[in-house]
Design a protein around this motif. Structure first.
Motif, PDB file in Angstrom:
ATOM      1  N   PRO A  27       0.829  -1.211   0.000  1.00  8.26           N
ATOM      2  CA  PRO A  27       0.000   0.000   0.000  1.00  8.26           C
ATOM      3  C   PRO A  27       0.863   1.261   0.000  1.00  8.26           C
ATOM      4  CG  PRO A  27       0.055  -0.981   2.193  1.00  8.26           C
ATOM      5  CD  PRO A  27       0.742  -1.951   1.271  1.00  8.26           C
ATOM      6  N   SER A  28       0.303   2.360  -0.497  1.00 11.41           N
ATOM      7  CA  SER A  28       1.000   3.644  -0.523  1.00 11.41           C
ATOM      8  C   SER A  28       0.565   4.483   0.674  1.00 11.41           C
ATOM      9  CB  SER A  28       0.692   4.400  -1.825  1.00 11.41           C
ATOM     10  OG  SER A  28       1.124   3.675  -2.945  1.00 11.41           O
ATOM     11  N   PRO A  29       1.498   4.871   1.542  1.00  5.69           N
ATOM     12  CA  PRO A  29       1.126   5.660   2.709  1.00  5.69           C
ATOM     13  C   PRO A  29       0.882   7.122   2.350  1.00  5.69           C
ATOM     14  CG  PRO A  29       3.495   5.410   2.638  1.00  5.69           C
ATOM     15  CD  PRO A  29       2.946   4.600   1.490  1.00  5.69           C
ATOM     16  N   VAL A  30       0.251   7.842   3.248  1.00  3.19           N
ATOM     17  CA  VAL A  30       0.070   9.283   3.084  1.00  3.19           C
ATOM     18  C   VAL A  30       1.379   9.976   3.454  1.00  3.19           C
ATOM     19  CG1 VAL A  30      -1.180  11.321   3.880  1.00  3.19           C
ATOM     20  CG2 VAL A  30      -2.389   9.137   3.595  1.00  3.19           C
ATOM     21  N   GLU A  31       1.914  10.737   2.528  1.00  2.00           N
ATOM     22  CA  GLU A  31       3.179  11.446   2.768  1.00  2.00           C
ATOM     23  C   GLU A  31       2.868  12.838   3.301  1.00  2.00           C
ATOM     24  OE1 GLU A  31       5.796  11.231  -0.675  1.00  2.00           O
ATOM     25  OE2 GLU A  31       4.709   9.427  -1.314  1.00  2.00           O
ATOM     26  N   ASP A  32       2.711  12.940   4.615  1.00  2.00           N
ATOM     27  CA  ASP A  32       2.311  14.213   5.207  1.00  2.00           C
ATOM     28  C   ASP A  32       3.418  14.839   6.055  1.00  2.00           C
ATOM     29  OD1 ASP A  32       2.258  12.365   7.247  1.00  2.00           O
ATOM     30  OD2 ASP A  32       0.160  12.697   7.808  1.00  2.00           O
ATOM     31  N   GLY A  33       4.667  14.439   5.809  1.00  2.00           N
ATOM     32  CA  GLY A  33       5.792  15.062   6.498  1.00  2.00           C
ATOM     33  C   GLY A  33       6.069  16.443   5.937  1.00  2.00           C
ATOM     34  N   VAL A  34       6.763  17.265   6.716  1.00  2.00           N
ATOM     35  CA  VAL A  34       7.088  18.625   6.262  1.00  2.00           C
ATOM     36  C   VAL A  34       8.568  18.756   5.922  1.00  2.00           C
ATOM     37  CG1 VAL A  34       5.171  19.698   7.475  1.00  2.00           C
ATOM     38  CG2 VAL A  34       7.370  19.446   8.635  1.00  2.00           C
ATOM     39  N   THR A  35       9.300  17.643   5.950  1.00  2.01           N
ATOM     40  CA  THR A  35      10.695  17.625   5.519  1.00  2.01           C
ATOM     41  C   THR A  35      10.899  16.420   4.604  1.00  2.01           C
ATOM     42  OG1 THR A  35      11.485  16.234   7.351  1.00  2.01           O
ATOM     43  CG2 THR A  35      11.457  18.639   7.713  1.00  2.01           C
ATOM     44  N   PHE A  36      11.952  16.483   3.795  1.00  2.37           N
ATOM     45  CA  PHE A  36      12.284  15.344   2.939  1.00  2.37           C
ATOM     46  C   PHE A  36      12.567  14.104   3.784  1.00  2.37           C
ATOM     47  CE2 PHE A  36      13.896  18.987   0.281  1.00  2.37           C
ATOM     48  CZ  PHE A  36      12.908  18.905  -0.693  1.00  2.37           C
ATOM     49  N   GLU A  37      13.280  14.294   4.893  1.00  4.45           N
ATOM     50  CA  GLU A  37      13.623  13.161   5.766  1.00  4.45           C
ATOM     51  C   GLU A  37      12.367  12.490   6.306  1.00  4.45           C
ATOM     52  OE1 GLU A  37      17.041  16.195   6.320  1.00  4.45           O
ATOM     53  OE2 GLU A  37      14.892  16.206   5.889  1.00  4.45           O
ATOM     54  N   ALA A  38      11.404  13.297   6.754  1.00  4.37           N
ATOM     55  CA  ALA A  38      10.178  12.738   7.325  1.00  4.37           C
ATOM     56  C   ALA A  38       9.406  11.926   6.301  1.00  4.37           C
ATOM     57  CB  ALA A  38       9.304  13.867   7.885  1.00  4.37           C
ATOM     58  N   ASN A  39       9.275  12.455   5.084  1.00  2.56           N
ATOM     59  CA  ASN A  39       8.524  11.728   4.065  1.00  2.56           C
ATOM     60  C   ASN A  39       9.234  10.449   3.629  1.00  2.56           C
ATOM     61  OD1 ASN A  39       6.197  13.297   3.830  1.00  2.56           O
ATOM     62  ND2 ASN A  39       7.170  14.732   2.425  1.00  2.56           N
ATOM     63  N   ALA A  40      10.558  10.482   3.532  1.00  2.00           N
ATOM     64  CA  ALA A  40      11.296   9.270   3.181  1.00  2.00           C
ATOM     65  C   ALA A  40      11.087   8.193   4.246  1.00  2.00           C
ATOM     66  CB  ALA A  40      12.780   9.583   3.017  1.00  2.00           C
ATOM     67  N   LEU A  41      11.122   8.590   5.513  1.00  2.00           N
ATOM     68  CA  LEU A  41      10.914   7.627   6.599  1.00  2.00           C
ATOM     69  C   LEU A  41       9.486   7.091   6.604  1.00  2.00           C
ATOM     70  CD1 LEU A  41      12.961   9.308   9.459  1.00  2.00           C
ATOM     71  CD2 LEU A  41      13.332   7.006   8.553  1.00  2.00           C
ATOM     72  N   ILE A  42       8.501   7.929   6.319  1.00  2.00           N
ATOM     73  CA  ILE A  42       7.113   7.459   6.255  1.00  2.00           C
ATOM     74  C   ILE A  42       6.987   6.333   5.240  1.00  2.00           C
ATOM     75  CG2 ILE A  42       4.796   8.100   5.439  1.00  2.00           C
ATOM     76  CD1 ILE A  42       5.291  10.880   6.752  1.00  2.00           C
TER      77      ILE A  42
ATOM     78  N   PRO B 162      10.162  25.299  -3.755  1.00 11.49           N
ATOM     79  CA  PRO B 162       9.004  24.496  -3.403  1.00 11.49           C
ATOM     80  C   PRO B 162       9.262  23.402  -2.342  1.00 11.49           C
ATOM     81  CG  PRO B 162       9.204  24.677  -5.777  1.00 11.49           C
ATOM     82  CD  PRO B 162      10.477  25.213  -5.193  1.00 11.49           C
ATOM     83  N   GLY B 163      10.488  22.943  -2.164  1.00  7.03           N
ATOM     84  CA  GLY B 163      10.789  21.962  -1.124  1.00  7.03           C
ATOM     85  C   GLY B 163       9.963  20.701  -1.252  1.00  7.03           C
ATOM     86  N   VAL B 164       9.351  20.279  -0.136  1.00  7.99           N
ATOM     87  CA  VAL B 164       8.578  19.025  -0.153  1.00  7.99           C
ATOM     88  C   VAL B 164       7.334  19.119  -1.033  1.00  7.99           C
ATOM     89  CG1 VAL B 164       9.388  18.238   2.094  1.00  7.99           C
ATOM     90  CG2 VAL B 164       7.326  19.635   1.954  1.00  7.99           C
ATOM     91  N   PHE B 165       6.994  20.327  -1.476  1.00  5.11           N
ATOM     92  CA  PHE B 165       5.827  20.507  -2.342  1.00  5.11           C
ATOM     93  C   PHE B 165       6.224  20.605  -3.810  1.00  5.11           C
ATOM     94  CE2 PHE B 165       4.866  22.546   1.778  1.00  5.11           C
ATOM     95  CZ  PHE B 165       3.882  21.670   2.216  1.00  5.11           C
ATOM     96  N   SER B 166       7.449  20.218  -4.140  1.00  2.00           N
ATOM     97  CA  SER B 166       7.948  20.362  -5.507  1.00  2.00           C
ATOM     98  C   SER B 166       7.058  19.675  -6.540  1.00  2.00           C
ATOM     99  CB  SER B 166       9.379  19.810  -5.608  1.00  2.00           C
ATOM    100  OG  SER B 166      10.283  20.602  -4.867  1.00  2.00           O
ATOM    101  N   ALA B 167       6.567  18.480  -6.227  1.00  2.00           N
ATOM    102  CA  ALA B 167       5.802  17.711  -7.209  1.00  2.00           C
ATOM    103  C   ALA B 167       4.398  18.258  -7.426  1.00  2.00           C
ATOM    104  CB  ALA B 167       5.725  16.241  -6.793  1.00  2.00           C
ATOM    105  N   LEU B 168       3.900  19.108  -6.527  1.00  2.00           N
ATOM    106  CA  LEU B 168       2.555  19.652  -6.680  1.00  2.00           C
ATOM    107  C   LEU B 168       2.537  21.171  -6.550  1.00  2.00           C
ATOM    108  CD1 LEU B 168       2.135  19.946  -3.409  1.00  2.00           C
ATOM    109  CD2 LEU B 168       1.084  17.707  -3.628  1.00  2.00           C
ATOM    110  N   TRP B 169       3.634  21.798  -6.960  1.00  5.55           N
ATOM    111  CA  TRP B 169       3.775  23.248  -6.824  1.00  5.55           C
ATOM    112  C   TRP B 169       2.675  23.996  -7.573  1.00  5.55           C
ATOM    113  CZ3 TRP B 169       5.522  26.012  -3.264  1.00  5.55           C
ATOM    114  CH2 TRP B 169       6.000  27.315  -3.433  1.00  5.55           C
ATOM    115  N   ALA B 170       2.252  23.496  -8.719  1.00  2.00           N
ATOM    116  CA  ALA B 170       1.205  24.155  -9.504  1.00  2.00           C
ATOM    117  C   ALA B 170      -0.191  23.657  -9.139  1.00  2.00           C
ATOM    118  CB  ALA B 170       1.455  23.969 -10.998  1.00  2.00           C
ATOM    119  N   GLY B 171      -0.272  22.734  -8.172  1.00  2.00           N
ATOM    120  CA  GLY B 171      -1.580  22.302  -7.685  1.00  2.00           C
ATOM    121  C   GLY B 171      -1.968  20.879  -7.998  1.00  2.00           C
ATOM    122  N   ALA B 172      -1.419  20.307  -9.059  1.00  3.27           N
ATOM    123  CA  ALA B 172      -1.733  18.921  -9.416  1.00  3.27           C
ATOM    124  C   ALA B 172      -0.469  18.092  -9.308  1.00  3.27           C
ATOM    125  CB  ALA B 172      -2.290  18.839 -10.838  1.00  3.27           C
ATOM    126  N   HIS B 173      -0.522  16.997  -8.580  1.00  7.01           N
ATOM    127  CA  HIS B 173       0.659  16.191  -8.326  1.00  7.01           C
ATOM    128  C   HIS B 173       1.245  15.652  -9.628  1.00  7.01           C
ATOM    129  CE1 HIS B 173       3.257  12.939  -6.970  1.00  7.01           C
ATOM    130  NE2 HIS B 173       3.261  13.533  -5.784  1.00  7.01           N
TER     131      HIS B 173
END
Length: 206
Positions: free
Chosen positions: A42-57, A86-97
């Motif tokens: 399954p794919s978890p929800v990536e709700d971390g606010v740092t790259f490290e947090a999301n990688a660990l999730i 954009p940081g952790v929001f790089s993939a959805l900076w314009a609004g769509a992932h």
């Protein structure tokens, strides 16, 4: 039989990570490395606010669901004049992932009036290794450079066409895959992670 899981459903990303790791893991074979898609994880929800947090999730979820040592990464671009966005929001900076073209065009528009000497940026990657017994390792890689004013090249993905790495004359999208891996943030992070992976896979019983 898989001995190592990688938290992505993208086969090209598995190949890229394996290309970085394989010279450093001579006793591991490609067929022993499985993706989250291969393992139907399954794919978890990536709700971390740092790259490290999301990688660990991602790595924690994959290790828990498969019982295998799990690798994951999270990465993006940090622009100096935008305070690291954009940081952790790089993939959805314009609004769509994952809409690479829209993200790229928005970032260029936001930087339109920024002088060349203030267009510094870095690609950042956090790689995480999580074992089913709870051990965790994190390594971070950076690729410094600058944002140019228009896209060049059709290789790579994401913001590669508008990023020129320090010491390079062409964009990431104009580099070969091998040349990019040698200097990239993901290459640095996973090369630093390789000794941890090698040590874990060399443990008795694996």
């Amino acid at each position: 039989m898989a001995v190592l899981a990688i938290a992505t459903r993208n086969a090209h990303k598995v190949d890229e990570i394996w290309a970085i790791l394989s010279p450093l893991l001579p006793h591991v074979h490609r067929e022993e490395v499985a993706s989250a898609l291969d393992l139907d994880a399954p794919s978890p929800v990536e709700d971390g606010v740092t790259f490290e947090a999301n990688a660990l999730i991602k790595a924690r979820a994959l290790a828990a669901s498969t019982g295998l040592p799990a690798l994951a990464d999270d990465s993006g671009i940090a622009v100096e004049v935008l305070g690291g966005s954009p940081g952790v929001f790089s993939a959805l900076w314009a609004g769509a992932h994952g809409d690479d073209d829209a993200n790229l065009r928005l970032l260029l528009a936001q930087l339109a009036d920024v002088p060349d000497q203030h267009r510094g940026a870095a690609f950042v990657c956090a790689a995480a290794l999580v074992l089913p017994d709870g051990r965790e390792y994190v390594e971070v890689g950076r690729m410094e450079g600058r944002i140019v004013r228009e896209a060049h090249g059709d290789g790579g993905f994401g913001y590669d066409p508008i990023f020129v790495a320090t010491g390079q004359e062409v964009s990431n999208a104009q580099l070969s895959a091998q040349a990019k891996n040698e200097i990239s943030h993901r290459g640095a992070a996973f090369r630093a992670m390789a000794p941890h992976v090698a040590a874990v896979l060399a443990e008795p019983g694996r």
